[in-house]
Design a protein around this motif. Sequence first.
Motif, PDB file in Angstrom:
ATOM      1  N   THR A 190       7.549  -0.148   3.649  1.00 60.52           N
ATOM      2  CA  THR A 190       8.250   0.428   2.497  1.00 60.52           C
ATOM      3  C   THR A 190       9.110  -0.623   1.809  1.00 60.52           C
ATOM      4  N   LYS A 191       9.892  -1.347   2.592  1.00 59.21           N
ATOM      5  CA  LYS A 191      10.731  -2.401   2.019  1.00 59.21           C
ATOM      6  C   LYS A 191       9.876  -3.492   1.392  1.00 59.21           C
ATOM      7  N   ASP A 192       8.832  -3.911   2.093  1.00 65.41           N
ATOM      8  CA  ASP A 192       7.961  -4.965   1.579  1.00 65.41           C
ATOM      9  C   ASP A 192       7.375  -4.582   0.222  1.00 65.41           C
ATOM     10  N   GLU A 193       6.921  -3.339   0.095  1.00 61.14           N
ATOM     11  CA  GLU A 193       6.306  -2.891  -1.151  1.00 61.14           C
ATOM     12  C   GLU A 193       7.321  -2.868  -2.289  1.00 61.14           C
ATOM     13  N   LEU A 194       8.546  -2.450  -2.007  1.00 60.26           N
ATOM     14  CA  LEU A 194       9.579  -2.428  -3.037  1.00 60.26           C
ATOM     15  C   LEU A 194       9.926  -3.841  -3.499  1.00 60.26           C
ATOM     16  N   LEU A 195      10.009  -4.770  -2.565  1.00 59.42           N
ATOM     17  CA  LEU A 195      10.291  -6.159  -2.939  1.00 59.42           C
ATOM     18  C   LEU A 195       9.134  -6.753  -3.732  1.00 59.42           C
ATOM     19  N   ASN A 196       7.924  -6.402  -3.352  1.00 59.53           N
ATOM     20  CA  ASN A 196       6.730  -6.927  -4.005  1.00 59.53           C
ATOM     21  C   ASN A 196       6.638  -6.451  -5.464  1.00 59.53           C
ATOM     22  N   GLN A 197       7.252  -5.310  -5.769  1.00 58.03           N
ATOM     23  CA  GLN A 197       7.204  -4.752  -7.120  1.00 58.03           C
ATOM     24  C   GLN A 197       8.356  -5.214  -8.006  1.00 58.03           C
ATOM     25  N   SER A 198       9.292  -5.985  -7.439  1.00 60.75           N
ATOM     26  CA  SER A 198      10.519  -6.333  -8.151  1.00 60.75           C
ATOM     27  C   SER A 198      10.382  -7.606  -8.981  1.00 60.75           C
ATOM     28  N   LYS A 199      11.079  -7.612 -10.118  1.00 58.20           N
ATOM     29  CA  LYS A 199      11.117  -8.801 -10.968  1.00 58.20           C
ATOM     30  C   LYS A 199      12.208  -9.769 -10.541  1.00 58.20           C
ATOM     31  N   GLY A 200      13.127  -9.322  -9.671  1.00 58.43           N
ATOM     32  CA  GLY A 200      14.182 -10.217  -9.220  1.00 58.43           C
ATOM     33  C   GLY A 200      15.251  -9.485  -8.433  1.00 58.43           C
TER      34      GLY A 200
END
Length: 327
Positions: free
Chosen positions: A205-215
């Motif tokens: 869950t955390k990995d996916e949220l970070l992967n979707q972030s612009k910064g």
Amino acid sequence: MHVFIITPHIVLPPAKYGGLHRMAWSLAKGLCRLGHKVTFLCKEGSESTFADIQVYDPMKPIMAQIPDGVDVLHFNIPLPANEVVDKPYVETIHGNFNKVLSPNSIFVSRDHAERFGSDQYVYNGLDWDDYTPVDWSVKRSGYHFLGKAAWKVKNVAGAISVAKGLPKECGKLHVLGGTRFNFKMGWRFTFSPRIQFHGMVGGVTKDELLNQSKGMIFPVCWHEPFGLAVIESLYYGAPVFATPYGALPEIVTEEVGYLTNSKTDMIRAIKEMSFDAKRCHEYVRDTFNAEMMAKGYLEKYEKVIAGETLNKVLPSQQPQREAIWQP
């Protein structure tokens, strides 16, 4: 070499976010890959496929729980006050403690060490095999904050303020590690629909949220000892916009982020600056990994096994500049 890693109050492997947990776990994996033997002293319920597990017994002294054949002890807690440590040892200092520390203290960044009058440090690293592979095809939307939002020094309020100052097209701020209503933060209520709270998250869950972030927006108001959240964000290609305190200038180079203690300046940087996501990823993958950390600690282990003391003067907290956020 047989390394005995002492983390008696935590369950391994780490389930959600936890700096000490992840550091110890990654260090052990790095040491094993380099051909060394590792035993953990940790809480009941722990398990490992690569290291031995010895369950901590709170009714016994730590020194009575060390198996035969151990070459060096690696404490991740303060040395036991009422026990004689009669084996070579090191102690990693994970936080900002206002007290005199042990002579074999090791800090987690150069700045962290200097603030205690020491030059002994090993950068944290992570075993990136524990993380979901980066998906470069994912569309990035919005920004994120990652940390214990209940800690005022992490300044989630500052991150929220920065996000609100950005154009709507920049997207939401995703807060990983906090909730919308938090009484511990001085009755913090955040009603803006542009801020989305995810609570304490870990794993995929955390990995996916970070992967979707612009910064990452990270305006901390303290001297960050290291910042595992920072390198996790960079690993997923998210540049870091943070304050210039603690270890952050050592980690966040101008190629992968921007440092300022001014809200206005941070908003401008997020709007105007661009960074190469793959460069962010490659930088931390190659610099802050488990093997690099293990090699750094092996140098310290060899010194104490040879009878050396790492710090000639006992480390203690030195005067430091105030970490100020300018809203």
